[in-house]
Design an enzyme around this catalytic site. Sequence first.
Site, PDB file in Angstrom:
ATOM      1  N   ASP A  97       0.635  -1.248  -0.067  1.00 59.85           N
ATOM      2  CA  ASP A  97      -0.055   0.017  -0.108  1.00 59.85           C
ATOM      3  C   ASP A  97       0.822   1.176  -0.066  1.00 59.85           C
ATOM      4  O   ASP A  97       2.192   1.072   0.384  1.00 59.85           O
ATOM      5  CB  ASP A  97      -1.058  -0.052   1.232  1.00 59.85           C
ATOM      6  CG  ASP A  97      -1.582   1.303   1.448  1.00 59.85           C
ATOM      7  OD1 ASP A  97      -2.324   1.826   0.730  1.00 59.85           O
ATOM      8  OD2 ASP A  97      -1.227   1.600   2.673  1.00 59.85           O
ATOM      9  N   ASP A 120      -6.851  -1.248   3.245  1.00 60.50           N
ATOM     10  CA  ASP A 120      -6.074  -2.314   2.844  1.00 60.50           C
ATOM     11  C   ASP A 120      -6.540  -3.685   3.852  1.00 60.50           C
ATOM     12  O   ASP A 120      -5.841  -4.717   3.574  1.00 60.50           O
ATOM     13  CB  ASP A 120      -4.442  -2.305   3.578  1.00 60.50           C
ATOM     14  CG  ASP A 120      -4.243  -0.992   2.836  1.00 60.50           C
ATOM     15  OD1 ASP A 120      -4.152  -0.858   1.762  1.00 60.50           O
ATOM     16  OD2 ASP A 120      -3.429  -0.061   3.571  1.00 60.50           O
TER      17      ASP A 120
END
Lengths: 54, 723
Positions: free
Chosen positions: B444, B626
Site C-alpha cells: 500500500d 487495506d
Amino acid sequence: MEILLILIPASLALGGIGLAAFLWALRSGQFSDPDGDAARILLDQPPPGEDAKS
Amino acid sequence: MTAICPACGPADASAFARRGGAEAAPAPAVIRLALPDIHCAACIASAEAALAAEPGVAAARVNLSRKLAEVKAAEWVEPDRLIAALKKAGHAALELDEAALGPERDAAETRELLLSLGVAGFAMMNVMLLSVAVWSGAEAATRELLHWVSALIALPAVAFAARPFFRSAWAGLRAGRLGMDMPISVAILLSSGVSLYEVAEGGRHAWFDAALALTFFLLLGRLLEARARAAARSAARSLAALESPRALRIGADGAAESVRVAELRVGDLVRIPPGMRAPVDGVVETGATDLDRSALTGETVPVPVGPGAEVAAGETNLTGPITLRAVAVGEDTTLRRMAELVSAAEQGRGAFRSLADRAGRAYAPLVHLLALGAFAVWAHVSGDWRFALNVATATLIITCPCALGLAAPAVATAAAGKLFRRGALLKGGDALERLAEADVAVFDKTGTLTTGRPRLLSEPAPEALAMAAGLAAGSAHPYARALVEAAAARGIAPASATGVAERPGAGIEGALGGAAARLGSPAWTGAPEGPGAAIWLRVGDEAPVRFDFADEIRPEAAALVAALKAEGLRPILLSGDAPEAVAAVAGALGIEEFAARLSPADKLARVAALKAAGRKPLMVGDGLNDAAALAGAHVSAAPATGLDAARTAADIVLLRGDLSALGDALRTARSARRRILQNFAIAGAYNLVAVPVALVGLATPFLAALAMSSSSITVSLNALRLR
C-alpha cells in the site's frame, strides 16, 4: 538389596518435594508473568497499591 | 486526548475514598488496560505509580509478559481517566473490552499444560532412575520390585499428564480424523498396558520410562505451541480492542457524556473533538472541520467538511470540533462493512496446512501400519503373540513423533522470540511458514511506504516560511505541522502571530506585524486554483506564496524494496490515492508495477487474482482500505502505526512502525523453514536407524530411551541455532 526399601522411598520423597515446590510455584502465580518478575527485581520499592499484601 | 467525564465522581469524595482504603470500595471492579509499549522495569514502576495515584484505585498490577495492567478500582472509576493518567506518565494505554477478553482461557490452558509437564517430568526422572538399575542388570526379585515401583509411579502420572493427547485424539476419532495425537495416544496407552502385563508376568522389559518420556517431550512441544498461540491471540485482541470503544454522546440537556460505542443509536448526536475518530457514520450537524480520510481511502489530502456533509466511521477529525447526527451505527457503519469484507476475505483464504501438519498426516497411518505389520508378521512367524506385541510396542514407541512434535514448535518459538526482539510480532505459528513461501510483495502507499504525513516540498523564502510557521504553530492540520517542522529543520524561528484563529475547511488566519494574514486553501487566500497538494500564504495585499507538499517516503522503504527484490519477491504498489502521487512513489522506489485509485474491494480482487495465478502474495498495508487485502493475502504485515483493523487483519505487526524489520522477518522465516525441514530430516534419520532394529525385535527399553532423548535434544539444539 534391602537397602532399596529405604533408598526408593527416599528418592521418591526427594522428587516429591521438587514436585510440590513446582506446584506451589504454579499455584502462586509465578509463571503468570515471567518477564515482569524478571524486571521487578530492579525496582527499589514494592509497587504502590500492594502495601496491604506485603 | 481530552477526557471529558462529567459522570466521574466529585474529586474530594474520591480523595476521601483513597485515604479510606479498601473498605471505601466494597466491590472493586477490575479494569484491564492494554499497555502495548511497556518493556522494562522503569515502565512497570511508572505505570503502576500513575495508576495507583488515581483516585478510587485500590490496586494496580502490570503484567509485562502479557502487556496489560489489571486495576482494581471502585465502580465509579472511568477507564478514560486511567488512560489519561497513563498517557501523562508517557504510556499509551487502551481499554480492553471485558466481553471480547479471553486471556483467562489461554492462561488456563497454559497452566494445565505446565502442570502436566511438571507431573510427567517428575515421574519420568524417578522411573528413569529405577530403569537405570534394571538396565544395568538387576535380576529376579529386585527387577520385579523396581518394575512394580515404576508402574506405581508411571500409571497415575500417565493417566494425569497425557490427558491433553487423549482428549484431542478422542475428538479426532469422533470427527473421523487421524491426527498426530492418535499414534501418540496409542503408543502411550499400549506401552503402559503392555508394560503392566509384562510386569505382572515377571517379564524382562517394561516400557514405563518410554511412556513417560514420550509424554514429557510431547507436552513440551505442546506447551511451546500453546504459548505462541496465546501470545498471538492476546496481541490480536488488544488490537481489536483499539477500535474507539467510547464516544461522546450529547444528551437531551446538551451535556456530553462518555458512552460505549455499542450504546449509540441512529439519531443520536455525537460530539467529535479534533484528534478523535468518528465512531459512527453520520451527517455533520454543527461545526466545520477537515477530515483525514486516509485510513479509509488512502487519500493523503484532508477533506474540508461543513454542516450536511457525510462522515464515515473511522475518519479522523483534524481541526475543528463537530457534532454528528448518527445515520448508521454498529453493524451498519462503513467501518463494519469493511470488517465484513475482511472476514469474507479471511474465509476465502482457506486453511493453511503447516509443515508439521502435513508431516503428521503422512506419518500417522504409516506408523500404525508398520506396528500392525510387525505384530502380524512376528505373531505368524514365531507364534508367540506376547513377543509380537512387544515388538509392535517397541516400533510404536520408537517411531512415535517425539522429535517431530518438537521439530516445528521449537523452531517457531526460537524464530518468534528473535523477531520480537527485532520488532516484528508474529500473530500465528504458521505466519512464519507462510512468509517463507511469499513470492510477490504487494504494498500500500499511504502510511506504508510513505509516512502518511506530508512534507514541505517547495523551498520558499525564509521570511515566508517563518510567517507561515508562525500562523501554523497551534494547528493539528498535517500541512500546518509540516510547515512548523520544515521551519524547525531549516533553523528558522516562527514569526510571532497574534489573534490566530483556525477556520475549519479553509485555513488559519491571524495578524503578522500588523498585517492581516491568511494561510490556507486557494479560494480562501485569493490564489489561483491549481493541481497538486498545496496551500497558500497571503499577508496583507501581497501576492500569495505557494507551499507544495508531498507525502514523505519512509527512509527505510527503498532498502526494503531492494531487499525483497533480492530475495526474489516481485514488488507491486496498489494505492487508493491519485495516479500522479502513486507513480511518483513507485518511481522513487523502483517499483515497476503499480495501480492507483483502487477501492478496498479492488485491492482484494487484485490480491485474489495473484493467488488465483498461483502466486503467494505478501501484502503490506496499514489502512482500513487495506484490511481486506491483508486478510485475503497469503501472508500480510502491517506497521504498528497502522490502523487497528489493518493490524488485526495482518499476520505480522511491525512493532516499531519501521518497515526494515520486514526484511529481517523474511530472512528469518526462510531460515526457520529450512531449520524445520532439517529437523524433520534429523528425526527421520533416527527412525531410519532405530525402526529396523525394532522391527527385527532387538529393541530394548534402553535403546528406545536413548533414541528418543537424543533425537529430541538434537532437534531442540538445532532450533536454537537459528540466526
